[in-house]
Scaffold this active site. Structure first.
Site, PDB file in Angstrom:
ATOM      1  N   ARG A 122       7.511  11.146  13.098  1.00 51.67           N
ATOM      2  CA  ARG A 122       6.366  10.353  13.518  1.00 51.67           C
ATOM      3  C   ARG A 122       5.413  10.182  12.335  1.00 51.67           C
ATOM      4  O   ARG A 122       5.267  11.085  11.504  1.00 51.67           O
ATOM      5  CB  ARG A 122       5.657  11.137  14.637  1.00 51.67           C
ATOM      6  CG  ARG A 122       4.438  10.467  15.242  1.00 51.67           C
ATOM      7  CD  ARG A 122       4.822   9.315  16.088  1.00 51.67           C
ATOM      8  NE  ARG A 122       3.770   8.910  17.003  1.00 51.67           N
ATOM      9  CZ  ARG A 122       3.758   7.731  17.603  1.00 51.67           C
ATOM     10  NH1 ARG A 122       4.721   6.863  17.404  1.00 51.67           N
ATOM     11  NH2 ARG A 122       2.792   7.421  18.445  1.00 51.67           N
ATOM     12  N   THR A 175       8.970  -1.312  19.742  1.00 53.73           N
ATOM     13  CA  THR A 175       9.570  -0.081  19.287  1.00 53.73           C
ATOM     14  C   THR A 175      11.032  -0.405  19.434  1.00 53.73           C
ATOM     15  O   THR A 175      11.376  -1.460  19.965  1.00 53.73           O
ATOM     16  CB  THR A 175       9.058   1.049  20.215  1.00 53.73           C
ATOM     17  OG1 THR A 175       7.665   1.217  19.978  1.00 53.73           O
ATOM     18  CG2 THR A 175       9.759   2.363  20.030  1.00 53.73           C
ATOM     19  N   SER A 235       2.854   9.957  21.161  1.00 55.24           N
ATOM     20  CA  SER A 235       3.811   8.874  21.380  1.00 55.24           C
ATOM     21  C   SER A 235       4.290   8.899  22.829  1.00 55.24           C
ATOM     22  O   SER A 235       4.139   9.892  23.539  1.00 55.24           O
ATOM     23  CB  SER A 235       5.006   9.073  20.453  1.00 55.24           C
ATOM     24  OG  SER A 235       6.010   8.134  20.727  1.00 55.24           O
TER      25      SER A 235
HETATM   26  N1  GLY Z   1       4.021   3.284  19.413  1.00 58.13           N
HETATM   27  C1  GLY Z   1       4.546   3.537  20.678  1.00 58.13           C
HETATM   28  C2  GLY Z   1       4.781   4.977  20.945  1.00 58.13           C
HETATM   29  O1  GLY Z   1       5.026   5.737  20.028  1.00 58.13           O
HETATM   30  O2  GLY Z   1       4.675   5.382  22.059  1.00 58.13           O
END
Ligand code: GLY
Length: 574
Positions: free
Chosen positions: A111, A385, A456
């Site tokens: 991340r 995503t 997230s």
């Molecule tokens: N950017 C969407 C997530 O990580 O939930």
């Protein structure tokens, strides 16, 4: 999707590709100028499902060269960074959940993280008003990218040299590929933002509109990928690529520093694991809320006869809506990067706690969400995503979800390096109670802090049956991700649906705030009307929610791989 080009051009492409790869192996075993989209395959050896046919083919190509599912997941992600710039990325981040052939389960966290210069109130003006434009667009919205570090962290579980895995992506960027109709539409919609958020114009900018079958060539990106091939992760976090990122930050007043890049590390974490009626479900822990939310939702329905209620029955939809509401209320209050905030994971997944949580559940009426001003979804069409699912016959199963956050992230392409930077900072709670682009709110647990990773919703998931891979699943969709994975699993495990129906049938979503049910085209109107009478509000119907990529292992051990029909997603196998 066939471009009419003379055969000699294809031959030239293949000859040039062969020449340029003599030292570095893998010529793509597919033709980027002629390809079709396959939605379902049945396979004996291996299967890959992803958001783009060429990326799925890249995964299969390395499997055929002797790679395993991890090799394929790496090659597929790298190819997506070229052929699916909306969300495939090297300028963003992601998560990988895998079950290896030795029976080990792993979770990799790559991340993005907040730059060292980031701070809690960085998106507030002098009056304390949150500016979501800055957290969602342009240089200040970017967290330190994690994808490249994640790919190398994953590589220790792979079999082939990294240079073979990156080669298809290099070829696709260098020689180009033809774009689909939806890619052309999406690039055309992006033009104004590209001009606004870039001072060095990227290849995506064009005076004449993009059309289906146009060829997209990305030389700068090919050079960046070559530096990664030659120097490993240092080819991204140091040297020329880092220099180009820092120059870009300077041009747009971004915060990412050279030290931020050098210090970025992917983290190995213990997967979030729970049982559901004898199945072992393996998901992503914090900083993704995905594994825990899925755990909470599945456990809140486990002791109820949802199968008896039936798919899309009023009873089942209302129960799942209430379960989703309760889980997301916990998300807003308690969830964030557990390295920075003490997330009470054990308490939130405790079975007594979850039973208690359902004590005020009433099958006859809506339970209103607590009062925090509901937020409007700012750009609901842009939940970008991307997910890929891979399996091989050795017993490796890999579930990867990666993101730039919004479609094309911050809309800023690193000048001279050819890749989009994420706008993941918006996944932090930029001010308590202020909704992010998905309408989700948060507080202290997910406040911005230097070095912290933003919460997230990504939910890469494996279901194990008798400790062997059974289902590999995940989807994009911002905060709708956990509810879509939840519903896909309930469709298979409870409603006994085929994999295709489980993926394709219309879905719905509730996230506590805003207090409304979101439905997808095709959701039964009678159920909606009955729920409205019970006190539920519904938001405007969506044309699609999520793009779920699902592989199921059939009783004879073969694989059924299904790509979502909501986009260009494609399944490949052999
Ligand atoms: N950017 C969407 C997530 O990580 O939930």
């Amino acid at each position: 999707m066939h471009k009419r080009i003379p055969a000699f051009v294809v031959v030239l492409f293949l000859l040039a590709a062969c020449k340029s790869t003599q030292k570095n192996a893998a010529t793509p075993a597919f033709d980027p100028y002629h390809y079709t989209i396959t939605k379902k395959v049945e396979a004996v050896n291996a299967a890959v499902v992803s958001a783009h046919p060429l990326a799925s083919k890249a995964g299969i190509a390395v499997l055929k060269m002797g790679g395993n599912a991890v090799d394929a997941a790496i090659a597929t992600q790298l190819a997506l960074a070229v052929v699916y710039p909306n969300a495939g990325n090297i300028g963003g981040g992601g998560f990988m959940v895998a079950r290896l052939s030795n029976g080990e389960t792993i979770a990799l966290d790559y991340r993005e993280m907040a730059p060292a210069a980031a701070h809690r109130d960085m998106y507030l003006d002098e009056k304390g008003t949150a500016n979501t434009q800055k957290s969602q667009l342009g240089h200040l919205s970017s967290g330190v990218p994690g994808t490249v570090a994640g790919l190398f962290a994953a590589h220790r579980y792979a079999k082939l040299p990294f240079e073979k895995l990156i080669q298809p992506a290099i070829e696709l960027a260098e020689k180009g590929f033809i774009i689909t109709a939806s890619e052309a539409r999406s690039l055309n919609n992006l033009q104004a933002d590209l001009k606004k958020y870039n001072s060095v114009m990227p290849v995506f900018v064009r005076e004449n509109p993009w059309k289906e079958n146009d060829t997209l060539v990305q030389k700068d990106l090919a050079n960046t990928l070559r530096r990664i091939r030659e120097k490993g992760a240092a080819g991204f976090y140091e040297g020329e690529t880092a220099r180009l990122i820092l120059e870009e930050m300077k041009r747009g007043n971004g915060l990412i520093s050279g030290q931020d890049l050098q210090q970025y590390k992917a983290k190995s974490r213990a997967p979030h694991v729970f049982d559901y009626k004898g199945y072992k479900i393996v998901g992503m822990p914090m900083p993704s809320s995905g594994g825990l939310l899925l755990n909470q939702m599945m456990k809140m329905i486990e002791n109820r006869d949802i199968a008896g209620m039936g798919f899309h029955s009023l009873g089942a939809v209302q129960l799942m809506t209430e379960v989703e509401r309760r889980a997301y209320a916990d998300r807003a209050e308690y969830m964030g990067d557990a390295d920075y905030y003490d997330v009470p994971v054990k308490m939130l997944s405790n079975e007594n706690y979850l039973r208690n949580r359902m004590k005020n559940y009433d099958p006859a009426i809506a339970t209103p969400s607590t009062v925090i001003k509901p937020g409007e979804l700012l750009r609901p069409e842009s939940e970008e995503t991307t997910h890929l699912s891979v399996i091989d016959k050795e017993g490796n199963a890999v579930s990867v979800t990666t993101t730039l956050n919004n479609s094309y992230g911050s809309r800023t392409v690193v000048g001279g390096a050819g890749f989009f930077l994420n706008d993941e900072m918006d996944d932090f709670s930029i001010k308590p109670g202020v909704p992010n682009m998905y309408g989700a709110v948060g507080g202290e647990a997910n406040a911005i802090k230097a070095g912290k990773r933003m919460l997230s919703s990504m939910t890469p998931t494996l279901v194990l049956k008798d400790n062997k891979p059974y289902i590999v699943v995940g989807t994009p969709g911002g905060t709708t991700i956990p509810t879509q994975v939840f519903q896909t699993l309930v469709n298979i495990l409870e409603f006994n649906m085929s994999t295709e129906d489980a993926v394709y049938k219309p879905k719905f979503h509730h996230q506590w705030l805003p207090d409304e049910v979101m439905t997808e085209k095709g959701f039964p109107p009678a159920v909606k009307e009955a729920m409205q009478k019970m006190g539920y509000s519904f938001s405007k119907e969506r044309s699609g929610i999520g793009r779920t990529e699902c592989i199921k292992v059939l009783p004879d051990g073969t694989f059924e791989a299904v790509a979502d029909n909501r986009g260009d997603d494609a399944a490949e196998g052999y």
